[in-house]
Write a protein that holds these residues in place. Structure first.
Motif, PDB file in Angstrom:
ATOM      1  N   ALA A   1      -0.937 -13.346  -8.353  1.00 42.04           N
ATOM      2  CA  ALA A   1      -0.247 -12.074  -8.589  1.00 42.04           C
ATOM      3  C   ALA A   1      -1.225 -10.904  -8.511  1.00 42.04           C
ATOM      4  O   ALA A   1      -0.913  -9.850  -7.937  1.00 42.04           O
ATOM      5  N   SER A   2      -2.423 -11.099  -9.077  1.00 36.71           N
ATOM      6  CA  SER A   2      -3.435 -10.041  -9.051  1.00 36.71           C
ATOM      7  C   SER A   2      -3.900  -9.761  -7.625  1.00 36.71           C
ATOM      8  O   SER A   2      -4.074  -8.603  -7.226  1.00 36.71           O
ATOM      9  N   THR A   3      -4.080 -10.837  -6.846  1.00 36.93           N
ATOM     10  CA  THR A   3      -4.509 -10.678  -5.455  1.00 36.93           C
ATOM     11  C   THR A   3      -3.441  -9.974  -4.629  1.00 36.93           C
ATOM     12  O   THR A   3      -3.739  -9.073  -3.835  1.00 36.93           O
ATOM     13  N   SER A   4      -2.197 -10.372  -4.819  1.00 34.22           N
ATOM     14  CA  SER A   4      -1.088  -9.741  -4.089  1.00 34.22           C
ATOM     15  C   SER A   4      -0.983  -8.261  -4.431  1.00 34.22           C
ATOM     16  O   SER A   4      -0.761  -7.419  -3.553  1.00 34.22           O
ATOM     17  N   SER A   5      -1.168  -7.952  -5.701  1.00 34.54           N
ATOM     18  CA  SER A   5      -1.111  -6.556  -6.130  1.00 34.54           C
ATOM     19  C   SER A   5      -2.247  -5.750  -5.503  1.00 34.54           C
ATOM     20  O   SER A   5      -2.046  -4.608  -5.067  1.00 34.54           O
ATOM     21  N   ALA A   6      -3.435  -6.355  -5.449  1.00 34.91           N
ATOM     22  CA  ALA A   6      -4.588  -5.664  -4.860  1.00 34.91           C
ATOM     23  C   ALA A   6      -4.373  -5.414  -3.370  1.00 34.91           C
ATOM     24  O   ALA A   6      -4.721  -4.346  -2.852  1.00 34.91           O
ATOM     25  N   ILE A   7      -3.791  -6.388  -2.676  1.00 31.31           N
ATOM     26  CA  ILE A   7      -3.534  -6.224  -1.244  1.00 31.31           C
ATOM     27  C   ILE A   7      -2.498  -5.133  -1.004  1.00 31.31           C
ATOM     28  O   ILE A   7      -2.635  -4.318  -0.082  1.00 31.31           O
ATOM     29  N   ARG A   8      -1.467  -5.094  -1.833  1.00 32.84           N
ATOM     30  CA  ARG A   8      -0.457  -4.028  -1.695  1.00 32.84           C
ATOM     31  C   ARG A   8      -1.091  -2.657  -1.900  1.00 32.84           C
ATOM     32  O   ARG A   8      -0.773  -1.695  -1.188  1.00 32.84           O
ATOM     33  N   SER A   9      -1.985  -2.576  -2.869  1.00 31.93           N
ATOM     34  CA  SER A   9      -2.673  -1.313  -3.127  1.00 31.93           C
ATOM     35  C   SER A   9      -3.552  -0.919  -1.942  1.00 31.93           C
ATOM     36  O   SER A   9      -3.602   0.258  -1.553  1.00 31.93           O
ATOM     37  N   GLU A  10      -4.229  -1.896  -1.349  1.00 36.61           N
ATOM     38  CA  GLU A  10      -5.101  -1.605  -0.209  1.00 36.61           C
ATOM     39  C   GLU A  10      -4.298  -1.188   1.019  1.00 36.61           C
ATOM     40  O   GLU A  10      -4.740  -0.333   1.792  1.00 36.61           O
ATOM     41  N   LYS A  11      -3.145  -1.787   1.204  1.00 32.16           N
ATOM     42  CA  LYS A  11      -2.299  -1.386   2.332  1.00 32.16           C
ATOM     43  C   LYS A  11      -1.957   0.096   2.248  1.00 32.16           C
ATOM     44  O   LYS A  11      -1.916   0.796   3.264  1.00 32.16           O
ATOM     45  N   LYS A  12      -1.733   0.565   1.030  1.00 29.99           N
ATOM     46  CA  LYS A  12      -1.419   1.976   0.835  1.00 29.99           C
ATOM     47  C   LYS A  12      -2.663   2.847   1.007  1.00 29.99           C
ATOM     48  O   LYS A  12      -2.619   3.876   1.695  1.00 29.99           O
ATOM     49  N   ASN A  13      -3.764   2.437   0.395  1.00 31.22           N
ATOM     50  CA  ASN A  13      -4.988   3.240   0.442  1.00 31.22           C
ATOM     51  C   ASN A  13      -5.573   3.332   1.850  1.00 31.22           C
ATOM     52  O   ASN A  13      -6.066   4.387   2.265  1.00 31.22           O
ATOM     53  N   PHE A  14      -5.534   2.213   2.577  1.00 30.82           N
ATOM     54  CA  PHE A  14      -6.132   2.182   3.910  1.00 30.82           C
ATOM     55  C   PHE A  14      -5.115   2.453   5.014  1.00 30.82           C
ATOM     56  O   PHE A  14      -5.466   2.449   6.187  1.00 30.82           O
TER      57      PHE A  14
ATOM     58  N   SER B   1     -12.876   5.057   6.519  1.00 34.12           N
ATOM     59  CA  SER B   1     -12.536   6.326   7.158  1.00 34.12           C
ATOM     60  C   SER B   1     -11.057   6.649   6.962  1.00 34.12           C
ATOM     61  O   SER B   1     -10.684   7.796   6.673  1.00 34.12           O
ATOM     62  N   ARG B   2     -10.216   5.640   7.086  1.00 40.81           N
ATOM     63  CA  ARG B   2      -8.781   5.844   6.878  1.00 40.81           C
ATOM     64  C   ARG B   2      -8.477   6.156   5.413  1.00 40.81           C
ATOM     65  O   ARG B   2      -7.521   6.875   5.110  1.00 40.81           O
ATOM     66  N   LYS B   3      -9.291   5.624   4.532  1.00 43.32           N
ATOM     67  CA  LYS B   3      -9.090   5.865   3.103  1.00 43.32           C
ATOM     68  C   LYS B   3      -9.501   7.281   2.706  1.00 43.32           C
ATOM     69  O   LYS B   3      -8.757   7.987   2.011  1.00 43.32           O
ATOM     70  N   PHE B   4     -10.679   7.698   3.145  1.00 46.93           N
ATOM     71  CA  PHE B   4     -11.208   8.990   2.722  1.00 46.93           C
ATOM     72  C   PHE B   4     -10.570  10.161   3.473  1.00 46.93           C
ATOM     73  O   PHE B   4     -10.397  11.239   2.911  1.00 46.93           O
TER      74      PHE B   4
END
Length: 263
Positions: free
Chosen positions: A6-19, A234-237
């Protein structure tokens, strides 16, 4: 176990948004390194495709050239991002400094990959370097003591990335390794570990030769991973500014100093 998933899935969802990456892109990133090594291995030991695969990993052939391209483009992109962060002053100065140093490292490794242009320009190796270089080339990775030990660097890079995914870097946390690149680092670690094991407990000669050629693919994966890391940052910043709300537009028009200028 469920909590980890669950923690990994949540982190990946967050990264999809950030990146700003799609579900499909994430799936491709996660699966490509393992499938790539598997397909390379199958193609190498298949009588039908082995000669083509061996051609790909020869010196100055596609795999080595792609390694150089990934590293060089990553270096240029990282240097530009470091400059942008410094000029825009949106992040702590240490973020820009880290990216500059990382980009400089990529540049050096990229130039080492092509012996600082010697393979294309054909200039002679300086005498002082020629005496200590095992292959009489203009590079550092083939000097006595370093030549033939690249798997240590590969292993270090892979471990640094794999650990960096979960490491709390405090002020540098914004440049922490993305989880969506974790399988690349783990694959690099696995290939490097087998290659290193072969140095101490040699396999059959044909397997040893395969591992040396697979090491070229490993270097290409390192180049791509470094490039992808910089690209994701670069996509994040450099996210586009959010559109102004209707209220702010009205406010800007209401208090504009040009509203009372006669036509």
């Amino acid at each position: 176990m469920k909590q980890i998933i669950a923690s990994t899935s949540s982190a990946i969802r967050s990264e999809k948004k950030n990146f700003r990456v799609s579900n499909k892109a994430v799936s491709v990133l996660l699966l490509t390194p393992m499938l790539g090594v598997l397909l390379f291995t199958l193609a190498w030991f298949s009588p039908i495709t082995t000669k083509y695969v061996q051609w790909l990993v020869k010196e100055n052939h596609p795999v080595e050239m792609l390694t150089f391209i990934f590293l060089m483009v990553g270096s240029i992109l990282g240097a530009y991002l470091a400059y942008w962060i410094k000029s825009e002053k949106r992040e702590a100065p240490i973020i820009g400094l880290f990216l500059f140093l990382f980009s400089f490292g990529l540049f050096v490794i990229a130039m080492e990959e092509i012996s600082w242009g010697q393979q294309f320009l054909g200039f002679l190796t300086p005498d002082s370097l020629n005496l200590i270089n095992e292959q009489n080339e203009t590079n550092l990775h083939n000097i006595k003591g370093l030549q033939g030990n690249s798997e240590y660097f590969h292993l270090f890079f892979g471990l640094a990335g794999a650990i960096g995914v979960w490491l709390n870097l405090f002020i540098l946390n914004k440049v922490r390794v993305p989880l969506i690149l974790s399988t690349w680092f783990l694959t690099i670690v696995a290939v490097s570990a087998v290659d290193l094991y072969n140095d101490f407990v040699p396999f059959e000669p044909e397997v040893g030769y395969f591992l040396r050629r697979l090491s070229e693919v490993n270097e290409m994966m390192i180049g791509f991973t470094a490039f992808a890391y910089v690209l994701l940052l670069s996509r994040k910043f450099r996210k586009p500014a959010p559109p102004a709300s209707l209220e702010s537009k009205v406010a800007n028009e209401k208090f504009s100093p040009y509203m009372n200028i006669p036509l």
